[in-house]
Design a protein around this motif. Structure first.
Motif, PDB file in Angstrom:
ATOM      1  N   CYS A   1     -33.979 -44.633  -5.180  1.00  0.00           N
ATOM      2  CA  CYS A   1     -33.453 -45.923  -5.627  1.00  0.00           C
ATOM      3  C   CYS A   1     -32.021 -46.091  -5.144  1.00  0.00           C
ATOM      4  O   CYS A   1     -31.334 -45.107  -4.860  1.00  0.00           O
ATOM      5  CB  CYS A   1     -33.496 -46.055  -7.150  1.00  0.00           C
ATOM      6  SG  CYS A   1     -32.268 -45.040  -8.004  1.00  0.00           S
ATOM      7  N   ALA A   2     -31.611 -47.354  -5.037  1.00  0.00           N
ATOM      8  CA  ALA A   2     -30.194 -47.701  -4.939  1.00  0.00           C
ATOM      9  C   ALA A   2     -29.783 -48.071  -6.348  1.00  0.00           C
ATOM     10  O   ALA A   2     -30.591 -48.623  -7.094  1.00  0.00           O
ATOM     11  CB  ALA A   2     -30.006 -48.886  -4.002  1.00  0.00           C
ATOM     12  N   SER A   3     -28.537 -47.782  -6.713  1.00  0.00           N
ATOM     13  CA  SER A   3     -28.224 -47.980  -8.129  1.00  0.00           C
ATOM     14  C   SER A   3     -26.739 -48.172  -8.380  1.00  0.00           C
ATOM     15  O   SER A   3     -25.895 -47.673  -7.641  1.00  0.00           O
ATOM     16  CB  SER A   3     -28.722 -46.763  -8.916  1.00  0.00           C
ATOM     17  OG  SER A   3     -28.457 -46.910 -10.280  1.00  0.00           O
ATOM     18  N   THR A   4     -26.458 -48.885  -9.477  1.00  0.00           N
ATOM     19  CA  THR A   4     -25.098 -48.915 -10.000  1.00  0.00           C
ATOM     20  C   THR A   4     -24.918 -47.794 -11.032  1.00  0.00           C
ATOM     21  O   THR A   4     -23.903 -47.734 -11.699  1.00  0.00           O
ATOM     22  CB  THR A   4     -24.779 -50.289 -10.633  1.00  0.00           C
ATOM     23  OG1 THR A   4     -25.752 -50.555 -11.656  1.00  0.00           O
ATOM     24  CG2 THR A   4     -24.817 -51.402  -9.598  1.00  0.00           C
TER      25      THR A   4
ATOM     26  N   ARG B   1     -39.201 -34.962  -6.185  1.00  0.00           N
ATOM     27  CA  ARG B   1     -37.806 -34.952  -5.750  1.00  0.00           C
ATOM     28  C   ARG B   1     -37.291 -36.389  -5.764  1.00  0.00           C
ATOM     29  O   ARG B   1     -38.067 -37.329  -5.614  1.00  0.00           O
ATOM     30  CB  ARG B   1     -37.687 -34.397  -4.314  1.00  0.00           C
ATOM     31  CG  ARG B   1     -38.242 -33.020  -4.110  1.00  0.00           C
ATOM     32  CD  ARG B   1     -37.404 -31.935  -4.779  1.00  0.00           C
ATOM     33  NE  ARG B   1     -35.978 -32.030  -4.551  1.00  0.00           N
ATOM     34  CZ  ARG B   1     -35.320 -31.590  -3.466  1.00  0.00           C
ATOM     35  NH1 ARG B   1     -35.999 -31.018  -2.480  1.00  0.00           N
ATOM     36  NH2 ARG B   1     -34.010 -31.697  -3.355  1.00  0.00           N
ATOM     37  N   SER B   2     -35.967 -36.551  -5.897  1.00  0.00           N
ATOM     38  CA  SER B   2     -35.440 -37.922  -5.910  1.00  0.00           C
ATOM     39  C   SER B   2     -34.209 -38.068  -5.032  1.00  0.00           C
ATOM     40  O   SER B   2     -33.393 -37.151  -4.919  1.00  0.00           O
ATOM     41  CB  SER B   2     -35.124 -38.355  -7.343  1.00  0.00           C
ATOM     42  OG  SER B   2     -34.120 -37.556  -7.914  1.00  0.00           O
ATOM     43  N   LEU B   3     -34.119 -39.247  -4.424  1.00  0.00           N
ATOM     44  CA  LEU B   3     -32.986 -39.615  -3.565  1.00  0.00           C
ATOM     45  C   LEU B   3     -32.273 -40.808  -4.191  1.00  0.00           C
ATOM     46  O   LEU B   3     -32.904 -41.832  -4.482  1.00  0.00           O
ATOM     47  CB  LEU B   3     -33.496 -40.010  -2.165  1.00  0.00           C
ATOM     48  CG  LEU B   3     -32.455 -40.642  -1.233  1.00  0.00           C
ATOM     49  CD1 LEU B   3     -31.456 -39.584  -0.743  1.00  0.00           C
ATOM     50  CD2 LEU B   3     -33.129 -41.318  -0.043  1.00  0.00           C
ATOM     51  N   VAL B   4     -30.965 -40.665  -4.376  1.00  0.00           N
ATOM     52  CA  VAL B   4     -30.168 -41.711  -5.016  1.00  0.00           C
ATOM     53  C   VAL B   4     -29.128 -42.229  -4.030  1.00  0.00           C
ATOM     54  O   VAL B   4     -28.411 -41.435  -3.420  1.00  0.00           O
ATOM     55  CB  VAL B   4     -29.464 -41.106  -6.260  1.00  0.00           C
ATOM     56  CG1 VAL B   4     -28.292 -41.951  -6.695  1.00  0.00           C
ATOM     57  CG2 VAL B   4     -30.443 -40.885  -7.403  1.00  0.00           C
ATOM     58  N   LEU B   5     -29.050 -43.545  -3.871  1.00  0.00           N
ATOM     59  CA  LEU B   5     -27.963 -44.144  -3.083  1.00  0.00           C
ATOM     60  C   LEU B   5     -27.085 -44.955  -4.030  1.00  0.00           C
ATOM     61  O   LEU B   5     -27.557 -45.901  -4.667  1.00  0.00           O
ATOM     62  CB  LEU B   5     -28.520 -45.060  -1.981  1.00  0.00           C
ATOM     63  CG  LEU B   5     -29.486 -44.447  -0.964  1.00  0.00           C
ATOM     64  CD1 LEU B   5     -29.778 -45.452   0.165  1.00  0.00           C
ATOM     65  CD2 LEU B   5     -28.955 -43.143  -0.369  1.00  0.00           C
ATOM     66  N   ILE B   6     -25.809 -44.566  -4.122  1.00  0.00           N
ATOM     67  CA  ILE B   6     -24.898 -45.286  -5.020  1.00  0.00           C
ATOM     68  C   ILE B   6     -23.625 -45.684  -4.274  1.00  0.00           C
ATOM     69  O   ILE B   6     -23.235 -45.019  -3.306  1.00  0.00           O
ATOM     70  CB  ILE B   6     -24.522 -44.430  -6.263  1.00  0.00           C
ATOM     71  CG1 ILE B   6     -24.054 -43.028  -5.843  1.00  0.00           C
ATOM     72  CG2 ILE B   6     -25.667 -44.341  -7.239  1.00  0.00           C
ATOM     73  CD1 ILE B   6     -23.546 -42.190  -7.007  1.00  0.00           C
ATOM     74  N   PRO B   7     -22.991 -46.777  -4.705  1.00  0.00           N
ATOM     75  CA  PRO B   7     -21.743 -47.186  -4.059  1.00  0.00           C
ATOM     76  C   PRO B   7     -20.611 -46.221  -4.397  1.00  0.00           C
ATOM     77  O   PRO B   7     -20.371 -45.940  -5.579  1.00  0.00           O
ATOM     78  CB  PRO B   7     -21.472 -48.574  -4.642  1.00  0.00           C
ATOM     79  CG  PRO B   7     -22.268 -48.646  -5.902  1.00  0.00           C
ATOM     80  CD  PRO B   7     -23.417 -47.705  -5.766  1.00  0.00           C
TER      81      PRO B   7
END
Ligand code: F0G
Length: 458
Positions: free
Chosen positions: A154-157, A174-180
């Motif tokens: 996910c992309a996330s705040t 497994r998980s992949l996180v995209l955050i600013p």
């Protein structure tokens, strides 16, 4: 785990994925959860509801009875309502952290401040990872595992990533996180790390993270768990069902929700519309959506073109959870506003900070993004959109401890130093409670106590 003791009152329903733009039914979702024909978002529909009458009284009884069951699916405030959700034939396929079943609080102090006789808060921050995301994540993560995915993303705040990482870990994925980078609170970031996510801080904002992730999921076998995934919204519907159960199936006049990527308002609206269609309730609450003035694409869209085309904005707000300028589910949210007659409103940074402290002073507390609801409500009451005798429910989306830095800065008076609104922030002073540093001295403590309460006799 076998589901042999849990009562089932209706046959398992089948669900379909349907495009909200061209109505095409999609046998299988694309990796991006966009319609292959027209590119619009998908939603879940239940064709069986057109032909079979749903026995609402029997279902209400079953849902209540499940509260006494010890089965994990029954202890979950999401799966308790599984007759209104996509079905899982084998309950062992479900990944649950016993989400949902969140409290509904009366808010007497906030009611007085807003000029209402009665005000309630449904606190979705009381979920296992501290935000409403868990109710959707149990559903969508379970679908991911059933479909055989090893990776979810996910992309996330911040809150989606915390929730996704937890459910992935519980489900053996497994998980992949995209955050600013630099725009996610420490509380949320630390959750994702602890739950074992591969966490990438991208040098962009949430909208930029979303763009990158959409490409990644098309090139890699990774299951997208943002709220464009319609299974997320199905799980999030259950907060509205729980709310109706708590109100003995008499809808409130208003439900007020924060708006970011606009998945939650869409989910709650869908739930109320479905409950009305199925005969659980006979009226709809007005669902109003509040945004931060610095991240107000829906407000602009509604005011400037009546909801026809999205006006994206460059988003900036200290309520980092809703720092979103290009919300994916805007069309679904517009439909909810139009179907329920709700309003959109925007609130300033100072108004958010004040409302957050006022919610805290009722002994409840929430994160900044959730406090937009009270700040917006005050405006809707002033405008006469909400009447003083009407029943109002605020949806508090995240726990106070998600963003302690905001709260500490608020109480120390640092939140608006050097900001344009520094002068306006003077109104916050009576709410501020900076920690007091003293010598380890009894008299000093007693003096402080006397100063804090001049009626105190010792
Ligand atoms: N409140 C909180 C605490 C949130 O974390 C979010 C969204 C919202 C409100 C807005 O909900 O997006 O459904 O309109 N947080 C997402 C995230 C975007 O990545 O955690 P929405």
């Amino acid at each position: 785990m076998t589901d042999h003791t849990s009562p089932e009152s209706n046959p398992v329903q089948t669900s379909q994925l349907r495009c909200i733009g061209c109505d095409a039914v999609c046998p299988k979702a694309e990796q991006t959860f966009r319609c292959a024909a027209c590119g619009d978002l998908l939603e879940i529909v239940y064709p069986g509801w057109d032909t079979t009458r749903v026995d609402t009284a029997a279902l209400r009884a079953v849902w209540r009875q499940r509260r006494t069951s010890g089965l994990p699916v029954d202890e979950s405030g999401v799966w308790r309502f599984r007759e209104l959700l996509p079905s899982f034939h084998d309950p062992q396929e479900v990944i649950t952290l016993r989400e949902g079943n969140t409290p509904l609080y009366e808010m007497p102090g906030c009611a007085r401040i807003a000029g209402l006789q009665q005000l309630y808060a449904k606190h979705q921050g009381m979920n296992p990872t501290g935000s409403f995301k868990d109710t959707g994540m149990t559903m969508a993560a379970s679908v991911a595992r059933r479909e055989g995915f090893r990776w979810v993303a996910c992309a996330s705040t911040g809150n989606t990533s915390a929730s996704m990482a937890a459910y992935a870990a519980r489900g053996g994925m497994r998980s992949l996180v995209l955050i600013p980078e630099g725009k996610v609170s420490w509380g949320k970031l630390s959750q994702a790390l602890d739950y074992g996510a591969v966490t990438c801080q991208l040098k962009t904002d949430f909208d930029g993270c979303m763009r990158v992730l959409n490409e990644v999921v098309q090139r890699m076998p990774i299951y997208l768990l943002n709220s464009v995934n319609p299974y997320r919204l199905e799980g999030q519907k259950t907060a509205a069902i729980e709310l109706m159960e708590a109100f003995d199936w008499e809808p409130p006049d208003h439900v007020i929700v924060p708006g970011g990527n606009l998945g939650n308002s869409s989910a709650l609206g869908k739930a109320f519309l479905e409950m009305k269609r199925l005969g659980f309730i006979s009226t709809l609450p007005k669902i109003s959506i509040i945004q931060a003035a610095g991240a107000n694409p829906l407000v602009r869209t509604m005011y400037e073109n009546g909801g026809k085309t999205l006006i994206p904005v460059h988003a900036e707000t200290a309520a980092s959870a809703i720092r979103i300028g290009n919300p994916a589910s805007w069309k679904k949210a517009v439909r909810v506003l139009q179907a329920t007659g709700g309003a959109v409103e925007q609130v300033s940074e100072v108004e958010i900070a004040l409302a957050k402290a006022e919610i805290g002073a009722d002994g409840i507390g929430c994160e900044p993004a959730s406090a937009v609801t009270l700040a917006g409500l005050k405006k809707l009451v002033k405008q006469g959109f909400v009447g003083p005798r009407e029943t109002v429910v605020l949806i508090l989306t995240g726990h106070l401890l998600k963003d302690p830095e905001f709260t500490l800065k608020f109480h120390r008076g640092d939140l608006f130093v050097g900001a344009e609104s520094e002068k306006e922030a003077g109104i916050l002073r009576p709410q501020q409670r900076a920690p007091i540093v003293l010598d380890a001295d009894v008299d000093a403590v007693i003096q402080t106590l006397r100063k804090a309460d001049d009626r105190l006799e010792m």
